[in-house]
Design a protein around this motif. Structure first.
Motif, short mmCIF file in Angstrom:
data_model
loop_
_atom_site.label_atom_id
_atom_site.label_comp_id
_atom_site.label_asym_id
_atom_site.label_seq_id
_atom_site.Cartn_x
_atom_site.Cartn_y
_atom_site.Cartn_z
N ALA A 136 -41.75 13.09 54.99
CA ALA A 136 -40.83 11.99 54.72
C ALA A 136 -39.43 12.48 54.35
O ALA A 136 -39.27 13.46 53.61
CB ALA A 136 -41.37 11.11 53.61
N HIS A 137 -38.43 11.79 54.87
CA HIS A 137 -37.04 11.99 54.45
C HIS A 137 -36.78 10.96 53.35
O HIS A 137 -36.85 9.75 53.59
CB HIS A 137 -36.09 11.80 55.62
N ILE A 138 -36.49 11.45 52.15
CA ILE A 138 -36.41 10.57 50.98
C ILE A 138 -34.99 10.52 50.44
O ILE A 138 -34.32 11.55 50.34
CB ILE A 138 -37.36 11.07 49.86
N ALA A 139 -34.55 9.33 50.10
CA ALA A 139 -33.28 9.15 49.40
C ALA A 139 -33.50 8.15 48.26
O ALA A 139 -34.43 7.34 48.31
CB ALA A 139 -32.19 8.65 50.34
N VAL A 140 -32.66 8.24 47.24
CA VAL A 140 -32.83 7.41 46.04
C VAL A 140 -31.49 6.84 45.60
O VAL A 140 -30.46 7.52 45.65
CB VAL A 140 -33.42 8.24 44.88
N TYR A 141 -31.51 5.59 45.14
CA TYR A 141 -30.35 5.01 44.49
C TYR A 141 -30.81 4.23 43.27
O TYR A 141 -32.01 3.97 43.08
CB TYR A 141 -29.56 4.10 45.45
N CYS A 142 -29.87 3.86 42.43
CA CYS A 142 -30.16 3.01 41.26
C CYS A 142 -28.98 2.06 41.13
O CYS A 142 -28.51 1.53 42.14
CB CYS A 142 -30.38 3.86 40.01
N GLY A 143 -28.50 1.84 39.93
CA GLY A 143 -27.34 0.99 39.76
C GLY A 143 -26.04 1.72 40.05
O GLY A 143 -25.18 1.23 40.76
N SER A 144 -25.92 2.93 39.49
CA SER A 144 -24.66 3.67 39.65
C SER A 144 -24.86 5.17 39.83
O SER A 144 -23.93 5.94 39.63
CB SER A 144 -23.75 3.42 38.45
N GLY A 145 -26.08 5.59 40.17
CA GLY A 145 -26.32 7.00 40.44
C GLY A 145 -26.78 7.82 39.26
O GLY A 145 -26.89 9.04 39.36
N VAL A 146 -27.05 7.17 38.12
CA VAL A 146 -27.49 7.91 36.92
C VAL A 146 -29.00 8.07 36.91
O VAL A 146 -29.53 9.18 37.01
CB VAL A 146 -26.98 7.22 35.63
N THR A 147 -29.73 6.96 36.78
CA THR A 147 -31.19 7.09 36.70
C THR A 147 -31.81 7.48 38.04
O THR A 147 -32.96 7.95 38.06
CB THR A 147 -31.83 5.79 36.19
N ALA A 148 -31.09 7.34 39.14
CA ALA A 148 -31.60 7.85 40.42
C ALA A 148 -31.82 9.35 40.33
O ALA A 148 -32.74 9.90 40.97
CB ALA A 148 -30.63 7.53 41.55
N SER A 149 -31.01 10.03 39.52
CA SER A 149 -31.19 11.48 39.33
C SER A 149 -32.53 11.77 38.66
O SER A 149 -33.16 12.80 38.93
CB SER A 149 -30.04 12.04 38.48
N HIS A 150 -32.96 10.88 37.79
CA HIS A 150 -34.26 11.02 37.14
C HIS A 150 -35.38 10.92 38.18
O HIS A 150 -36.35 11.69 38.14
CB HIS A 150 -34.42 9.92 36.09
N GLU A 151 -35.23 9.98 39.11
CA GLU A 151 -36.22 9.84 40.18
C GLU A 151 -36.27 11.09 41.04
O GLU A 151 -37.35 11.55 41.45
CB GLU A 151 -35.86 8.64 41.06
N THR A 182 -24.38 8.91 52.18
CA THR A 182 -23.26 7.98 52.08
C THR A 182 -23.75 6.54 52.14
O THR A 182 -24.93 6.27 52.42
CB THR A 182 -22.28 8.20 53.24
N GLU A 183 -22.84 5.61 51.91
CA GLU A 183 -23.15 4.19 52.01
C GLU A 183 -23.64 3.85 53.43
O GLU A 183 -24.59 3.09 53.60
CB GLU A 183 -21.90 3.38 51.68
N GLN A 184 -23.01 4.44 54.43
CA GLN A 184 -23.40 4.18 55.81
C GLN A 184 -24.81 4.71 56.10
O GLN A 184 -25.60 4.06 56.79
CB GLN A 184 -22.39 4.81 56.78
N GLU A 185 -25.11 5.87 55.56
CA GLU A 185 -26.46 6.43 55.76
C GLU A 185 -27.50 5.60 55.02
O GLU A 185 -28.61 5.41 55.52
CB GLU A 185 -26.48 7.88 55.29
N ALA A 186 -27.15 5.09 53.84
CA ALA A 186 -28.09 4.26 53.07
C ALA A 186 -28.47 3.01 53.85
O ALA A 186 -29.61 2.54 53.78
CB ALA A 186 -27.48 3.87 51.73
N ALA A 187 -27.53 2.48 54.63
CA ALA A 187 -27.78 1.25 55.38
C ALA A 187 -28.89 1.40 56.40
O ALA A 187 -29.61 0.44 56.70
CB ALA A 187 -26.49 0.80 56.07
N ARG A 188 -29.05 2.57 56.96
CA ARG A 188 -30.05 2.77 58.01
C ARG A 188 -31.17 3.74 57.61
O ARG A 188 -32.00 4.09 58.42
CB ARG A 188 -29.36 3.27 59.28
N TRP A 189 -31.17 4.16 56.34
CA TRP A 189 -32.11 5.20 55.92
C TRP A 189 -33.56 4.78 56.12
O TRP A 189 -34.40 5.57 56.53
CB TRP A 189 -31.87 5.57 54.46
N HIS A 190 -33.88 3.50 55.84
CA HIS A 190 -35.27 3.06 55.89
C HIS A 190 -35.84 3.09 57.30
O HIS A 190 -37.06 3.06 57.47
CB HIS A 190 -35.39 1.64 55.32
N SER A 191 -34.97 3.18 58.31
CA SER A 191 -35.48 3.18 59.69
C SER A 191 -36.15 4.50 60.06
O SER A 191 -36.97 4.55 60.99
CB SER A 191 -34.34 2.89 60.68
#
Length: 305
Positions: free
Chosen positions: A228-243, A155-164
């Motif tokens: 590592a716990h890995i998460a990915v984003y892009c502009g709108s969730g399309v090319t993040a799927s490629h990653e 989620t957006e909230q998880e993305a905010a603290r994911w790097h920690s």
């Protein structure tokens, strides 16, 4: 589960008569000619998938530019494409699998296990001299039953603290990550703590994925290890799927932030970092609200969705 199928392997399936549902997902940010290109020529039997209407809901500031559709909406589309329970599905495009990866991730998430990306897409198929056809393909309606939640997402909230406690990859082009340009979203820059990992680094010049060992080395250099716990984003969730597909090929499982930067940057409470440092914050950058005035996306460019 394999992620990729080569054009020669797919051709062998054709020759042996094995049932295969082919999805043509030609879409590039800033262009609207995917369907016309499909009509001009595609793989035999391939069905056109319209990414903005079939792989996404309407844009919503609180959910991003390409929100994931409901299970019911997606199931209706998948049945229209002719998918039955138990079918093998192969998705392709003509942009290095950058768009096709969206439907690959969504079908995996929905519980379809036999779904592959055609490595190198349409260009690889044609390079081997395999036949094509033109015009619309309208298959018999399928009966596939889709689920949800089979691929990790945050989620957006998880993305905010994911790097920690993990690694958060930004799959867009470097210039968007650094905040130098922003063609479509309200603010320029990146989620604080995210590491720049453009999807273009996952493929060769001909649009095929790098070998697994090279992808593994790439992600290790970007801070990934076995724990590592890995998460990915892009502009709108399309090319993040490629990653995510590239990470899978390298042996890593990663979560998707579906709303990605388009959702993040629309929330004024979210800080935005600029520059090449993952943590450096310039929360607003000199190109605030560049979505209305930023540089247009060139056709076929790799700025990320």
């Amino acid at each position: 589960m394999s992620t990729l199928i080569s054009s020669s392997q797919l051709h062998e399936r054709f020759q042996s008569g094995e049932r295969t549902v082919l999805l043509d997902v030609r879409w590039v940010l800033g262009r609207t000619d995917g369907h016309s290109e499909y009509l001009a020529g595609h793989l035999p039997g391939a069905v056109f998938v319209d990414l903005p209407t079939e792989l996404a809901d309407h844009a919503q500031p609180g959910r991003g530019r390409h929100p994931l559709p409901s299970r019911e909406h997606f199931q209706e589309a998948a049945r229209k494409w002719g998918i039955n329970d138990g079918d093998t599905v192969v998705a392709y495009d003509n942009s290095g699998s950058m768009a096709a990866a969206r439907v690959w991730w969504m079908l995996r998430n929905a519980g379809v296990t036999s779904v592959y990306l055609l490595d190198g897409g349409l260009a690889a198929w044609r390079a081997n001299g395999y036949p094509g056809e033109s015009g619309e393909v309208t298959p018999a309606v399928g009966n596939v039953s889709l689920g949800d939640g089979n691929m990790p997402a945050i989620t957006e909230q998880e993305a905010a603290r994911w790097h920690s406690s993990g690694v958060l990859f930004d799959a867009r082009a470097g210039e968007r990550y650094r905040g130098e340009v922003e063609p479509v979203d309200p603010r320029a820059g990146h989620i604080p703590g995210a590491v720049s990992a453009p999807t273009t680094g996952n493929v060769t010049g001909d649009g095929t994925f790098l070998p697994a060992e090279e992808l593994k080395r790439r992600f290790e250099e970007l801070g990934v290890d076995e724990s590592a716990h890995i998460a990915v984003y892009c502009g709108s969730g399309v090319t993040a799927s490629h990653e995510i597909a590239a990470l899978e090929i390298a042996g890593y499982r990663a979560a998707l932030f579906p709303g990605s930067f388009s959702q993040w940057s629309n929330n004024a409470a979210n800080p935005v970092a600029v520059g090449s440092d993952p943590i450096e914050e310039g929360a607003e950058s000199a190109r605030d609200h560049a979505g209305a005035s930023g540089t247009s996306t060139a056709a076929g460019s790799s700025v990320g969705s």
